[in-house]
Structures are given as C-alpha cells and as structure tokens.
Scaffold this active site. Structure first.
Site, short mmCIF file in Angstrom:
data_model
loop_
_atom_site.label_atom_id
_atom_site.label_comp_id
_atom_site.label_asym_id
_atom_site.label_seq_id
_atom_site.Cartn_x
_atom_site.Cartn_y
_atom_site.Cartn_z
CG ASP A 48 48.39 46.46 21.55
OD1 ASP A 48 47.34 47.11 21.71
OD2 ASP A 48 49.47 46.78 22.12
CB SER A 49 42.65 45.78 22.23
OG SER A 49 42.26 46.03 20.90
CG ASP A 87 48.04 48.89 18.10
OD1 ASP A 87 48.77 49.90 18.11
OD2 ASP A 87 47.31 48.56 19.06
CE LYS A 117 46.57 52.27 18.19
NZ LYS A 117 47.37 52.11 19.42
CD GLU A 186 43.01 54.03 25.06
OE1 GLU A 186 43.89 53.77 24.21
OE2 GLU A 186 42.49 53.17 25.78
O1 KIV Z 1 44.87 48.03 20.78
C1 KIV Z 1 43.93 48.81 20.65
O2 KIV Z 1 42.79 48.42 20.34
C2 KIV Z 1 44.19 50.21 20.88
C3 KIV Z 1 43.01 51.05 21.21
C4 KIV Z 1 42.72 50.92 22.66
C5 KIV Z 1 43.23 52.45 20.84
O3 KIV Z 1 45.30 50.63 20.85
#
Ligand code: KIV
Length: 288
Positions: A48-49, A87, A117, A186
C-alpha cells in the site's frame, strides 16, 4: 513467458531450513513487475506504499482496496512465475472479521495473489485466524507499521528499548501461533531481527531489520532512486532513475525546441509511387 520456477509457501519454508536468503521488492505496475521477474526476484509485494510511491499521497492511509486490486492485477499479469503478496490497506480489515476475509479473498480471487499481508500484532490475531480459515496464506507485519504511524509517533524505528522489543517478540510468537505462514519485520534493530528469526519456525523477512532475517524486502521506488520525498536509513540506492529520466526528458524538450527532433529516421515514408500522385494533387489545388 519466462521459464522461472514459481516458489510456493513450502519452498519459502525449505529455504529457511537450508539457510537460503529470499529477495523481494515492492512492485506496483506491469513494467516494473516484468523487470523484477526477469531479474529473478523471489517474491513481490504490491504494497500500500503505492499510495506514496505512485499516487503522491502523504501516507498509505488513503489507499483503497480497489487501488490495491488494480495494481495487484497488473503485477500478477507481468510476473506469472513470482510469488505475489497483496497488501491489505488501512480499514480493509481492522473493523470487522467478515470484511477482513472478504477483502483478503479479493486479492486471491480477483488479482491472483499468492498471499496477503496485514499490519499488526496481538490485536489483529482474530483477523489473521479468520483469513487463514478461508484458506488464504497470511504474512504478518510488525515493527514500524505505517498504517498506525500516528500511534507510533511517526515513521520511526521500533523495538529499540528492551520493553518495546519484548512486546514485538510477543507479537511475533502470537502471529506464528495463530497460523500465519510468513512474518515481515520493519525497522527494528538487527539483534531483535536475529532473535525473532532464530526463534520462529516460519520464514521471517526484514525491511530495515538487519542482516540476520531469512530475506530482505525493499521498496522498489527507493532502490531505483524514483521516490524523492525521503529515503529511510535502511535503503540502498542501486540506481538513480529520477536523474536518468529527468535528463532524458530535458534533452527531448531541448531537441524539440531546437528542431533537432524528429529527424528523417523518425518519419514515415509515403508508399511507392504515391509521392508523385500527392504532388500532382497539390498542384491541382489540394483539397479544393
Ligand atoms: O506497503 C508497503 O510497501 C509495505 C512495506 C513498507 C513493508 O508494507
């Protein structure tokens, strides 16, 4: 299609047993996922980044389920032979168990992801169990959890005191006991990463969790030098896409303005014999 062998959850477990490290990055789009599969990446996270790296939001909080699904679909199409993790965005699992299961299911059913995740430790154990009961592979995520960075006081490293490290160890064991098959740590000190990795049976991966975890994850936009807003301490930049692309675009704009682009080799030719007819037509008055 590449002849790369796709890893399954059992392969990731075997790699931990054999002491083989796993490399993964985030990917949000078709071309990047294609490059990653060609590079032999073991796993991809459609994080979700993407909210910050693709949409320019200030945090991951505004990201929606639909955005995550669209990007996961593109990544899956580009990397059919790579283990892809979807995610779960903020508020897609926190408020109700049925919502958590339905949204986790969308990643598998609509986007073809291999696992999901979700962020959080003991407080989201009911969600982890409910998603596992639906037959979905789950990766836990503890330490710096960006969706709750407000409560954590910002994007800060976690587990730097003995007391907070103890809480993270409890979270890690709780996630494993709930049945999750993978864990991501993390932004924690390497000593804590080592302890959790060595004491859990499931594969433990790190993003900013030191060198002892069973593998490393980094955000693709950081390692290729694309994300400009900030660079976390744990990132290594492997190239500078921002510089390469900005220079290329500047050169293009300069050449257009100077009349140096396009040249003959960028132009289509009229079909054989048609140029003479075209000239005659113009001599006769063109379109009139
Ligand atoms: O959203 C993402 O890329 C993440 C990473 C920071 C682990 O959750």
């Amino acid at each position: 299609m590449s002849d790369k062998k796709k890893l399954m959850i059992q392969d990731l477990k075997k790699k931990k047993t054999k002491g083989e490290k796993v490399a993964w990055i985030t990917a949000y789009d078709y071309p990047t996922a294609q490059f990653a599969e060609a590079a032999g990446m073991d796993m991809l996270l459609v994080g979700d980044s993407l909210g910050m790296c693709v949409y320019g939001y200030e945090s991951t909080v505004p990201v929606t389920m639909d955005q995550c699904i669209y990007h996961s679909e593109a990544v899956r199409r580009a990397a059919p032979n790579t283990f892809v993790v979807g995610d779960m965005p903020f508020m897609s699992y926190q408020s109700a168990l049925f919502k958590a299961v339905e949204n986790a299911g969308r990643f598998i059913k609509e986007a073809g992801c291999d696992a999901i995740k979700l962020e959080g430790g003991k407080r989201i154990i009911p969600q982890i169990k409910a998603i596992l009961d639906a037959g979905i592979v789950v990766c836990g995520h503890i330490g710096l959890t960006p969706q709750s960075s407000g409560q954590l006081g910002g994007h800060k490293a976690q587990g730097r005191t003995a007391d907070s490290a103890k809480l993270l160890i409890e979270d890690a064991f709780a996630i494993q006991e709930a049945g999750a098959q993978l864990l991501l740590l993390e932004a924690v000190p390497p000593e804590l990463g080592k302890y959790i990795t060595e004491n859990l049976d499931i594969p433990v991966y790190g993003i900013g969790a030191g060198m002892y975890t069973n593998g490393q994850l980094l955000i693709v936009s950081d390692i290729i030098g694309q994300f400009q807003a900030f660079t976390p301490k744990f990132v290594k930049k492997y190239c500078n896409v921002a510089e390469v692309v900005t220079n290329a675009l500047k050169q293009y704009a300069d050449e257009v303005r100077e009349g140096a682009f396009p040249k003959e080799e960028h132009c289509y030719k009229m079909l054989k014999g048609e140029f003479d007819k075209f000239k005659a037509m113009l001599d006769e008055g063109g379109k009139e």
